[in-house]
Design a protein around this motif. Sequence first.
Motif, PDB file in Angstrom:
ATOM      1  N   ALA A  71      40.628  36.581  41.841  1.00 38.98           N
ATOM      2  CA  ALA A  71      39.930  37.888  42.473  1.00 38.98           C
ATOM      3  C   ALA A  71      40.628  38.153  43.914  1.00 38.98           C
ATOM      4  O   ALA A  71      40.446  39.532  44.597  1.00 38.98           O
ATOM      5  N   ALA A  72      40.808  37.181  44.970  1.00 40.60           N
ATOM      6  CA  ALA A  72      40.901  37.349  46.120  1.00 40.60           C
ATOM      7  C   ALA A  72      41.808  38.022  45.725  1.00 40.60           C
ATOM      8  O   ALA A  72      42.347  39.010  47.447  1.00 40.60           O
ATOM      9  N   GLN A  73      42.750  38.125  45.614  1.00 37.48           N
ATOM     10  CA  GLN A  73      44.303  38.645  45.169  1.00 37.48           C
ATOM     11  C   GLN A  73      44.206  40.074  44.245  1.00 37.48           C
ATOM     12  O   GLN A  73      45.480  40.659  44.026  1.00 37.48           O
ATOM     13  N   LYS A  74      42.885  40.194  44.163  1.00 39.38           N
ATOM     14  CA  LYS A  74      42.280  41.648  43.664  1.00 39.38           C
ATOM     15  C   LYS A  74      42.893  42.157  42.196  1.00 39.38           C
ATOM     16  O   LYS A  74      43.209  43.028  41.633  1.00 39.38           O
ATOM     17  N   MET A  75      43.759  41.033  41.538  1.00 41.84           N
ATOM     18  CA  MET A  75      44.233  40.341  40.246  1.00 41.84           C
ATOM     19  C   MET A  75      42.153  40.533  39.339  1.00 41.84           C
ATOM     20  O   MET A  75      42.540  39.727  38.957  1.00 41.84           O
ATOM     21  N   TYR A  76      41.915  41.069  39.110  1.00 42.06           N
ATOM     22  CA  TYR A  76      40.714  40.853  38.301  1.00 42.06           C
ATOM     23  C   TYR A  76      41.192  40.416  36.561  1.00 42.06           C
ATOM     24  O   TYR A  76      39.740  40.351  36.116  1.00 42.06           O
ATOM     25  N   ASP A  77      41.956  41.009  35.727  1.00 42.89           N
ATOM     26  CA  ASP A  77      42.193  40.795  34.845  1.00 42.89           C
ATOM     27  C   ASP A  77      42.498  38.931  34.727  1.00 42.89           C
ATOM     28  O   ASP A  77      41.214  38.872  34.052  1.00 42.89           O
ATOM     29  N   GLN A  78      42.973  39.071  35.154  1.00 42.67           N
ATOM     30  CA  GLN A  78      43.160  37.292  35.880  1.00 42.67           C
ATOM     31  C   GLN A  78      42.268  36.497  35.894  1.00 42.67           C
ATOM     32  O   GLN A  78      41.387  35.764  35.336  1.00 42.67           O
ATOM     33  N   ALA A  79      41.810  37.305  36.410  1.00 48.64           N
ATOM     34  CA  ALA A  79      40.201  36.597  37.450  1.00 48.64           C
ATOM     35  C   ALA A  79      38.964  35.862  36.224  1.00 48.64           C
ATOM     36  O   ALA A  79      38.096  35.308  36.062  1.00 48.64           O
ATOM     37  N   TYR A  80      38.498  37.574  35.691  1.00 55.53           N
ATOM     38  CA  TYR A  80      37.534  37.390  34.310  1.00 55.53           C
ATOM     39  C   TYR A  80      38.553  36.436  33.672  1.00 55.53           C
ATOM     40  O   TYR A  80      37.579  36.001  32.705  1.00 55.53           O
ATOM     41  N   HIS A  81      40.022  36.125  32.972  1.00 49.47           N
ATOM     42  CA  HIS A  81      40.003  35.338  32.328  1.00 49.47           C
ATOM     43  C   HIS A  81      39.661  33.780  32.763  1.00 49.47           C
ATOM     44  O   HIS A  81      39.411  33.413  31.634  1.00 49.47           O
ATOM     45  N   ASP A 104      37.374  22.773  36.680  1.00 46.98           N
ATOM     46  CA  ASP A 104      37.665  23.335  38.081  1.00 46.98           C
ATOM     47  C   ASP A 104      38.720  24.474  38.825  1.00 46.98           C
ATOM     48  O   ASP A 104      39.025  24.613  39.289  1.00 46.98           O
ATOM     49  N   VAL A 105      40.112  23.770  37.436  1.00 45.13           N
ATOM     50  CA  VAL A 105      41.133  24.643  37.434  1.00 45.13           C
ATOM     51  C   VAL A 105      40.785  25.655  37.356  1.00 45.13           C
ATOM     52  O   VAL A 105      40.953  26.768  37.891  1.00 45.13           O
ATOM     53  N   TYR A 106      40.368  25.864  36.640  1.00 47.79           N
ATOM     54  CA  TYR A 106      39.408  27.605  35.503  1.00 47.79           C
ATOM     55  C   TYR A 106      39.152  28.155  36.917  1.00 47.79           C
ATOM     56  O   TYR A 106      39.444  29.892  37.192  1.00 47.79           O
ATOM     57  N   GLN A 107      38.068  27.757  37.244  1.00 45.03           N
ATOM     58  CA  GLN A 107      37.229  27.857  38.334  1.00 45.03           C
ATOM     59  C   GLN A 107      38.201  28.575  40.200  1.00 45.03           C
ATOM     60  O   GLN A 107      38.302  30.176  40.263  1.00 45.03           O
ATOM     61  N   ALA A 108      39.273  28.081  39.994  1.00 41.72           N
ATOM     62  CA  ALA A 108      39.817  27.681  41.249  1.00 41.72           C
ATOM     63  C   ALA A 108      40.670  28.919  40.827  1.00 41.72           C
ATOM     64  O   ALA A 108      41.005  29.985  41.905  1.00 41.72           O
ATOM     65  N   LEU A 109      41.331  29.498  39.316  1.00 39.55           N
ATOM     66  CA  LEU A 109      42.136  30.890  39.464  1.00 39.55           C
ATOM     67  C   LEU A 109      41.763  31.852  39.783  1.00 39.55           C
ATOM     68  O   LEU A 109      42.127  32.188  39.661  1.00 39.55           O
ATOM     69  N   SER A 110      40.587  31.859  38.516  1.00 39.34           N
ATOM     70  CA  SER A 110      39.546  32.600  38.891  1.00 39.34           C
ATOM     71  C   SER A 110      39.185  33.628  40.434  1.00 39.34           C
ATOM     72  O   SER A 110      39.809  34.671  40.389  1.00 39.34           O
ATOM     73  N   GLN A 111      39.268  32.500  41.581  1.00 37.64           N
ATOM     74  CA  GLN A 111      38.985  32.891  42.516  1.00 37.64           C
ATOM     75  C   GLN A 111      39.858  33.209  43.184  1.00 37.64           C
ATOM     76  O   GLN A 111      39.807  34.223  43.761  1.00 37.64           O
ATOM     77  N   ASN A 112      41.155  32.418  43.287  1.00 30.88           N
ATOM     78  CA  ASN A 112      42.117  32.787  43.406  1.00 30.88           C
ATOM     79  C   ASN A 112      43.146  33.945  42.770  1.00 30.88           C
ATOM     80  O   ASN A 112      43.228  34.994  44.344  1.00 30.88           O
TER      81      ASN A 112
END
Length: 178
Positions: free
Chosen positions: A131-141, A121-129
């Motif tokens: 992505a919302a900040q346009k930090m797509y490398d981190q979101a993808y990770h 659940d945390v991985y999913q929330a971090l990915s969404q968070n």
Amino acid sequence: YDTALSYLFKALAIYNKMPRSEWIDKRRSVFKPDKIVYTLYKLSKVYKLKNDNKEALRYSQQLFSQINEQKIGFNAYDLASYDINMGDIYRKLNEHEKANLYLHKGLLRAQSIFHREDMRDVYQALSQNFAAQKMYDQAYHYQLLFTGLKDSISNQKINQQINKLEVERRDKEIALLN
């Protein structure tokens, strides 16, 4: 949601009236601080489901205030859930730095007790968070971590179900042979 809220507020009123600790019977007791904090968590979750994130935040903040007032420890499983919920609320309110703080705190707790569902659940929330900040490398990770863990949990549950069916089949075969 309104019915759930009604019951949760009734439970909170009951817990507020009870002594700090009360025995139900010779083996079980109810610990007031734990019950109040857990009920505040559930109130926060229901408001989050209703998309009333400001009210969800208010109850989540109350539960952390209660935790900080107590001179006792709460179990890591619950604390991880509380952190993750708070981080997810901040994410929904577009307060990304606070979201990252609580989500990472929840992740560390979940990893310390190897609670895979919380980690997922945390991985999913971090990915969404991210992505919302346009930090797509981190979101993808974090999306990759989420997907891998989600699949692993699903496979484990399926394997457990298959093993259970195999044991039941063997038991039936043995019963028939007897």
